[in-house]
Write a protein that holds these residues in place. Structure first.
Motif, PDB file in Angstrom:
ATOM      1  N   HIS A   7      11.053 -28.355  -7.685  1.00  0.00           N
ATOM      2  CA  HIS A   7      11.047 -29.118  -6.440  1.00  0.00           C
ATOM      3  C   HIS A   7      10.579 -30.514  -6.797  1.00  0.00           C
ATOM      4  N   PHE A   8      11.347 -31.495  -6.459  1.00  0.00           N
ATOM      5  CA  PHE A   8      10.963 -32.879  -6.722  1.00  0.00           C
ATOM      6  C   PHE A   8      10.951 -33.614  -5.408  1.00  0.00           C
ATOM      7  N   SER A   9       9.897 -34.324  -5.176  1.00  0.00           N
ATOM      8  CA  SER A   9       9.755 -35.044  -3.925  1.00  0.00           C
ATOM      9  C   SER A   9       9.388 -36.494  -4.228  1.00  0.00           C
ATOM     10  N   VAL A  10      10.196 -37.394  -3.767  1.00  0.00           N
ATOM     11  CA  VAL A  10       9.886 -38.816  -3.901  1.00  0.00           C
ATOM     12  C   VAL A  10       9.862 -39.394  -2.501  1.00  0.00           C
ATOM     13  N   ALA A  11       8.845 -40.065  -2.203  1.00  0.00           N
ATOM     14  CA  ALA A  11       8.720 -40.675  -0.886  1.00  0.00           C
ATOM     15  C   ALA A  11       8.321 -42.128  -1.081  1.00  0.00           C
ATOM     16  N   ILE A  12       8.290 -42.828  -0.008  1.00  0.00           N
ATOM     17  CA  ILE A  12       7.704 -44.156  -0.075  1.00  0.00           C
ATOM     18  C   ILE A  12       6.293 -43.957  -0.605  1.00  0.00           C
ATOM     19  N   SER A  13       5.853 -44.824  -1.464  1.00  0.00           N
ATOM     20  CA  SER A  13       4.566 -44.617  -2.116  1.00  0.00           C
ATOM     21  C   SER A  13       3.441 -44.456  -1.097  1.00  0.00           C
ATOM     22  N   MET A  14       2.427 -43.727  -1.531  1.00  0.00           N
ATOM     23  CA  MET A  14       1.244 -43.495  -0.710  1.00  0.00           C
ATOM     24  C   MET A  14       0.032 -44.024  -1.454  1.00  0.00           C
ATOM     25  N   MET A  53      -8.437 -35.290  -6.169  1.00  0.00           N
ATOM     26  CA  MET A  53      -7.087 -34.845  -6.552  1.00  0.00           C
ATOM     27  C   MET A  53      -6.568 -33.775  -5.612  1.00  0.00           C
ATOM     28  N   ARG A  54      -7.445 -32.909  -5.130  1.00  0.00           N
ATOM     29  CA  ARG A  54      -7.006 -31.911  -4.147  1.00  0.00           C
ATOM     30  C   ARG A  54      -6.521 -32.606  -2.875  1.00  0.00           C
ATOM     31  N   GLY A  55      -7.213 -33.669  -2.466  1.00  0.00           N
ATOM     32  CA  GLY A  55      -6.790 -34.433  -1.295  1.00  0.00           C
ATOM     33  C   GLY A  55      -5.451 -35.120  -1.514  1.00  0.00           C
ATOM     34  N   VAL A  56      -5.242 -35.676  -2.708  1.00  0.00           N
ATOM     35  CA  VAL A  56      -3.960 -36.314  -3.042  1.00  0.00           C
ATOM     36  C   VAL A  56      -2.837 -35.291  -2.937  1.00  0.00           C
ATOM     37  N   MET A  57      -3.044 -34.104  -3.517  1.00  0.00           N
ATOM     38  CA  MET A  57      -2.005 -33.078  -3.487  1.00  0.00           C
ATOM     39  C   MET A  57      -1.752 -32.564  -2.073  1.00  0.00           C
ATOM     40  N   ASP A  58      -2.811 -32.447  -1.270  1.00  0.00           N
ATOM     41  CA  ASP A  58      -2.618 -32.035   0.133  1.00  0.00           C
ATOM     42  C   ASP A  58      -1.711 -33.017   0.865  1.00  0.00           C
ATOM     43  N   LYS A  59      -1.963 -34.297   0.680  1.00  0.00           N
ATOM     44  CA  LYS A  59      -1.173 -35.319   1.388  1.00  0.00           C
ATOM     45  C   LYS A  59       0.250 -35.407   0.854  1.00  0.00           C
ATOM     46  N   LEU A  60       0.419 -35.331  -0.466  1.00  0.00           N
ATOM     47  CA  LEU A  60       1.773 -35.334  -1.024  1.00  0.00           C
ATOM     48  C   LEU A  60       2.536 -34.083  -0.602  1.00  0.00           C
ATOM     49  N   GLY A  61       1.867 -32.941  -0.578  1.00  0.00           N
ATOM     50  CA  GLY A  61       2.503 -31.703  -0.152  1.00  0.00           C
ATOM     51  C   GLY A  61       2.925 -31.747   1.307  1.00  0.00           C
ATOM     52  N   GLU A  62       2.103 -32.348   2.154  1.00  0.00           N
ATOM     53  CA  GLU A  62       2.453 -32.473   3.570  1.00  0.00           C
ATOM     54  C   GLU A  62       3.653 -33.398   3.753  1.00  0.00           C
ATOM     55  N   ARG A  63       3.673 -34.496   3.021  1.00  0.00           N
ATOM     56  CA  ARG A  63       4.819 -35.400   3.121  1.00  0.00           C
ATOM     57  C   ARG A  63       6.090 -34.700   2.625  1.00  0.00           C
ATOM     58  N   ARG A  95      -2.010 -45.527  -6.272  1.00  0.00           N
ATOM     59  CA  ARG A  95      -0.753 -45.276  -5.565  1.00  0.00           C
ATOM     60  C   ARG A  95       0.011 -44.130  -6.214  1.00  0.00           C
ATOM     61  N   ALA A  96       0.462 -43.181  -5.378  1.00  0.00           N
ATOM     62  CA  ALA A  96       1.303 -42.075  -5.836  1.00  0.00           C
ATOM     63  C   ALA A  96       2.717 -42.302  -5.320  1.00  0.00           C
ATOM     64  N   PHE A  97       3.686 -42.017  -6.176  1.00  0.00           N
ATOM     65  CA  PHE A  97       5.092 -42.242  -5.838  1.00  0.00           C
ATOM     66  C   PHE A  97       5.851 -40.940  -5.604  1.00  0.00           C
ATOM     67  N   GLY A  98       5.367 -39.828  -6.108  1.00  0.00           N
ATOM     68  CA  GLY A  98       6.057 -38.564  -5.907  1.00  0.00           C
ATOM     69  C   GLY A  98       5.484 -37.476  -6.785  1.00  0.00           C
ATOM     70  N   LEU A  99       6.017 -36.275  -6.606  1.00  0.00           N
ATOM     71  CA  LEU A  99       5.570 -35.148  -7.402  1.00  0.00           C
ATOM     72  C   LEU A  99       6.754 -34.275  -7.769  1.00  0.00           C
TER      73      LEU A  99
END
Length: 122
Positions: A7-14, A53-63, A95-99
């Motif tokens: 699963h690859f997810s790219v969104a507008i950066s966060m 990092m858990r917070g970063v992953m929670d937010k990226l996962g929600e997006r 800034r995170a760009f995707g996962l």
């Protein structure tokens, strides 16, 4: 039956309060291009960076959940244990760009509106 999936997810950066690249031991400068980092369970257990990092992953996962139209997130940081999954994050400083999440998964598809789910082997 297991299927290798990703699963690859790219969104507008966060933007985050955490310098994500520092979590991985990389001191990036403003203007440096983003890098891809592989997450490990140790990243989530780290006494200084783990909670962030858990917070970063929670937010990226929600997006990612919203982008895919899913009822609930399939990638999250709370209680995160990677197990057989490999998770990569593209980031530059704060800034995170995707996962990218890869691993063995069982694959189920709907048989129709009344038929429930059936496991398939693609």
């Amino acid at each position: 039956t297991t299927t290798y999936s990703y699963h690859f997810s790219v969104a507008i950066s966060m933007d985050f309060d955490l310098d994500i690249s520092r979590v991985f031991g990389v001191a990036m400068q403003d203007g440096d291009p983003p890098q891809v980092f592989r997450l490990t369970d140790d990243n989530f257990r780290h006494p200084r960076w783990g909670q962030g990092m858990r917070g970063v992953m929670d937010k990226l996962g929600e997006r990612s959940r919203r982008a895919q139209g899913l009822a609930k997130a399939v990638t999250y940081g709370s209680g995160m244990v990677l197990g057989e999954s490999r998770v990569y994050v593209m980031a530059s400083k704060f800034r995170a760009f995707g996962l990218l999440k890869m691993g063995l998964k069982r694959l189920y598809v709907a048989r129709g509106s009344e038929g429930g789910l059936v496991e398939i082997n693609p």
